[in-house]
Design an enzyme around this catalytic site. Structure first.
Site, short mmCIF file in Angstrom:
data_model
loop_
_atom_site.label_atom_id
_atom_site.label_comp_id
_atom_site.label_asym_id
_atom_site.label_seq_id
_atom_site.Cartn_x
_atom_site.Cartn_y
_atom_site.Cartn_z
CG ASP A 321 -1.77 1.29 1.74
OD1 ASP A 321 -2.22 1.63 0.62
OD2 ASP A 321 -1.39 1.87 2.64
CG ASP A 516 -4.79 -0.83 3.13
OD1 ASP A 516 -5.64 -0.63 2.20
OD2 ASP A 516 -3.71 -0.01 3.38
P1 ADP Z 1 -3.81 4.49 0.08
O1 ADP Z 1 -4.20 3.15 -0.57
O2 ADP Z 1 -2.91 5.24 -0.71
O3 ADP Z 1 -3.31 3.87 1.39
P2 ADP Z 1 -6.47 5.15 0.84
O4 ADP Z 1 -7.15 3.94 0.27
O5 ADP Z 1 -6.54 5.22 2.27
O6 ADP Z 1 -5.16 5.51 0.25
O7 ADP Z 1 -7.30 6.25 0.48
C1 ADP Z 1 -7.46 6.40 -1.09
C2 ADP Z 1 -7.87 8.02 -1.39
O8 ADP Z 1 -9.17 7.98 -1.04
C3 ADP Z 1 -6.88 9.14 -0.85
O9 ADP Z 1 -5.99 9.26 -1.61
C4 ADP Z 1 -7.99 10.07 -0.69
O10 ADP Z 1 -8.04 10.79 -2.22
C5 ADP Z 1 -9.45 9.39 -0.39
N1 ADP Z 1 -9.80 9.23 0.90
C6 ADP Z 1 -9.77 8.36 1.80
N2 ADP Z 1 -10.23 8.70 2.87
C7 ADP Z 1 -10.41 10.04 2.99
C8 ADP Z 1 -10.71 10.99 4.03
N3 ADP Z 1 -11.05 10.71 5.23
N4 ADP Z 1 -10.82 12.35 3.31
C9 ADP Z 1 -10.61 12.72 2.24
N5 ADP Z 1 -10.18 11.88 1.25
C10 ADP Z 1 -10.05 10.46 1.62
MG MG Z 2 -3.54 3.10 3.34
#
Ligand code: ADP
Ligand code: MG
Length: 628
Positions: A321, A516
């Protein structure tokens, strides 16, 4: 030395002295044989008793039984001197082995030292010492220099540096002051601090980790179970073979008309029993795994069971991730691009809407805003994993999130040209503008990826973030396979595809525990980063990297490989020596002394070899990250 070890040592000394005296006294015949029963009983009574218990409990074929049959048999055929000697050697070996096992157990116990044993409560009439289990949320605790923080909490007075080494293996203490979170199990290095309890002891970090380590050693690996089953078939087989040597061979030779002395064959059969004792395997294999798990936890890698050590060693694909795993997960606002309203207004809406979220993005937005948030003004909060949040603030509908969230809600947004994570903000479906936030790649990430590749592992990055930023991070870290704009479910789909199409080996998924959980659960080896503090990730993962250091991924894999190598070394070594001696014994080329010597020798060497797994080799752990 504990009591039992002392008693056994004394028994060994007494019976050795007696043995030598009796050997030197010139007696003969039945008298001599009878006298030798005394040292025999002194050194062997517990083995005899255990044999009787074994038969009673339906487990007649264990090493006690082998020793009993062999030594009593030797007495009967007049080889009483050897009989006593065999018993003596066997007990000396057992003593050695108990020393080695104790040493490794002590090493592991040290790990469990994170458990605090007291808490000092501040009351109206001064300090009061209580058990950590008695602390209630909201209690004010005083933690002095050198003491462990009893439960997870927040500093309300004073400042200090705390040592996290017991939890993470990280030796550089961290500065903490008013408002900072401190975790139970960390040690206060300087300065007295007052801490407000935020969690009860049972759900605090120290207790969670202790439970985890304790449970880990209970989960058995495949090879461990194999050895157990093996011993079940092995010993009866050995007894059967011994019977053939003692009875069928001499009978056969009589039928064939070849003269042999029956006693010779019985003697060979008895030596055969001694040499076939499977103790080296039965003891050293579980011990190797035990030490392997212990060694890893000392370096801040918690592996939840011996079976995961086996899977770690076979890892061929690592799916990473991005946010929080390869990057710090510590976003800072780079800029606010807006339509027509104040920059601060956008930040305000965003942080109000994010006020209930624990996502790293939410934390950073709140930090950028920097003011108190009145949560009573925020209603109907919904968080969409991988997209963003919705909330009603003073009755206005606020959306904060990425392109996907805007598209789904029919908000016309302006695309951002700069590289970074874009956070659009909309009020009542009208676009207000966006906040551009940036995250830093962890200083260790590049080395971490290189190390994994060097181990022949395929590395892929899966992220929910946008294409541009994903590509940039991928380029920086030399990861060519980058998947972006994924919802948690998409990550799962890609993972399943890889699992279904993999040629060999296991698939590891590494996440920071936020969003995740499904992928971590589905992976052959699920790894959570930063177990410290986030208890949910500790629960779903098979392996927890306590500090966020991604270099420890390759360390864990190498260590698992080394531990398995030690296990196989022990199995092969023990079997090879045994088979060689069994063959020699059957042809009468060795005597019972040599047999027991070989058996005890193999056991001691195997056990010492097993304790090597306590040490984690190779990598450097120095953190080079600048702590903000
Ligand atoms: P990664 O896979 O990089 O760990 P996440 O799955 O946690 O990222 O989140 C993916 C995307 O979803 C973030 O880059 C953001 O654009 C959006 N996102 C997720 N949670 C939030 C939140 N609480 N506020 C704003 N945007 C969010
Ligand atoms: Mg993440």
């Amino acid at each position: 030395m504990n009591k039992k070890q002392k008693r056994n040592l004394i028994r060994i000394i007494i019976s050795t002295v007696l043995f030598v005296i009796l050997y030197l006294i010139p007696t003969t015949g039945v008298l001599r044989e009878t006298l030798f029963i005394i040292p025999y009983l002194i050194i062997g009574y517990d083995i005899l008793i255990n044999t009787v218990y074994g038969i009673k409990n339906g487990r007649p074929f264990d090493e006690n039984c082998l020793m009993t049959v062999a030594t009593i048999g030797a007495f009967i055929i007049g080889e009483y001197i050897e009989s006593v000697a065999v018993m003596l050697f066997y007990q000396i070996g057992e003593l050695f082995q108990s020393f080695a096992v104790r040493r490794s157990r002590n090493e592991i116990k040290k790990l469990l030292d994170i458990r605090p044993d007291k808490a000092v409560l501040m009351t109206a009439d001064g300090e009061k010492e209580i058990f950590p289990e008695e602390v209630k949320i909201g209690d004010i605790l005083i933690v002095k220099v050198g003491e462990k923080v009893p439960v997870d909490g927040v500093i309300i007075e004073g400042s200090s540096s705390v040592d996290l080494s017991l939890l993470t293996g990280e030796s550089v203490p961290l500065k903490k002051s008013i408002g900072d979170e401190v975790l139970s199990g960390t040690v206060n290095k300087d300065g007295v601090i007052l801490v407000r309890a935020e969690k009860e002891f049972s759900v605090s970090t120290a207790n969670k980790i202790t439970e985890l380590i304790e449970n880990a050693s209970a989960k058995k690996a495949k090879s461990e179970n194999f050895i157990k089953k093996f011993a079940l078939i092995y010993t009866p087989t050995v007894v059967g073979l011994a019977f053939i040597i003692a009875v069928i061979f001499p009978l056969g030779s009589i039928i064939l008309g070849i003269y042999t002395q029956w006693n010779v064959w019985i003697y060979r059969a008895l030596s055969f029993l001694v040499i076939s004792c499977p103790c080296a395997l039965v003891i050293s294999v579980p011990l190797s795994f035990f030490c392997g798990l212990g060694g890893a936890s000392r370096k801040g890698v918690l592996i939840k069971g011996a079976d995961y050590l086996e899977r770690l060693a076979k890892t061929k694909y690592v799916l990473l991730d991005k946010t929080g795993t390869l990057t710090e997960g510590n976003f800072t606002a780079i800029g606010v691009h807006h339509n027509k309203i104040e920059e601060n207004e956008i930040l305000k809406y965003a942080s109000f809407a994010e006020s209930f979220s624990t996502h790293p993005i939410a934390e950073s937005v709140k930090r950028a805003y920097g003011k108190e948030i009145d949560r009573s003004r925020v209603k109907n909060v919904k968080e969409y994993a991988g997209k963003g949040v919705y909330a009603e603030i003073d009755g206005e509908q606020i959306l904060v999130g990425n392109d996907k969230l805007m598209l789904e809600n029919g908000v016309l947004f302006i695309e951002c040209k700069s590289v970074g994570t874009v956070l659009h903000v909309a009020k009542n479906k009208e676009y207000l503008g966006h906040i551009l936030i940036g995250d830093k790649v962890k200083a260790e990430s590049k080395t971490a990826v290189e190390n994994l590749k060097r181990l022949g592992i395929k590395v892929k990055m899966l992220t929910g973030d946008g294409d541009k930023i994903a590509k940039e991070v991928g380029d920086k870290l030399n990861i060519t396979e980058v998947y972006s704009k994924l919802l948690p479910n998409d990550k799962l789909k890609i993972e399943e595809e890889i699992i279904n199409n993999k040629e060999k080996g296991e698939v590891m998924f590494v996440g920071d525990g936020i969003n995740d959980a499904p992928s971590i659960t589905r992976a052959d080896v699920g790894v959570a980063m930063g177990g410290v503090g986030s208890s949910s990730s500790i629960e779903v993962a098979d392996v927890v990297i306590m500090d966020d250091n991604p270099i420890k991924l390759s360390t864990a894999i190498s260590h698992a490989k080394r531990t398995l190598r030690i296990v196989y070394e022990n199995i092969l070594f023990a079997l090879a020596i045994k088979i060689a001696f069994i063959i020699l014994g059957t042809f009468g080329l060795i005597n019972m002394w040599m047999a027991v010597f070989a058996d005890v020798g193999v056991m001691v060497i195997a056990v010492l070899n097993a304790t090597r797994a306590l040490k984690v080799k190779g990598e450097k752990y120095e953190r080079t990250v600048s702590l903000q």
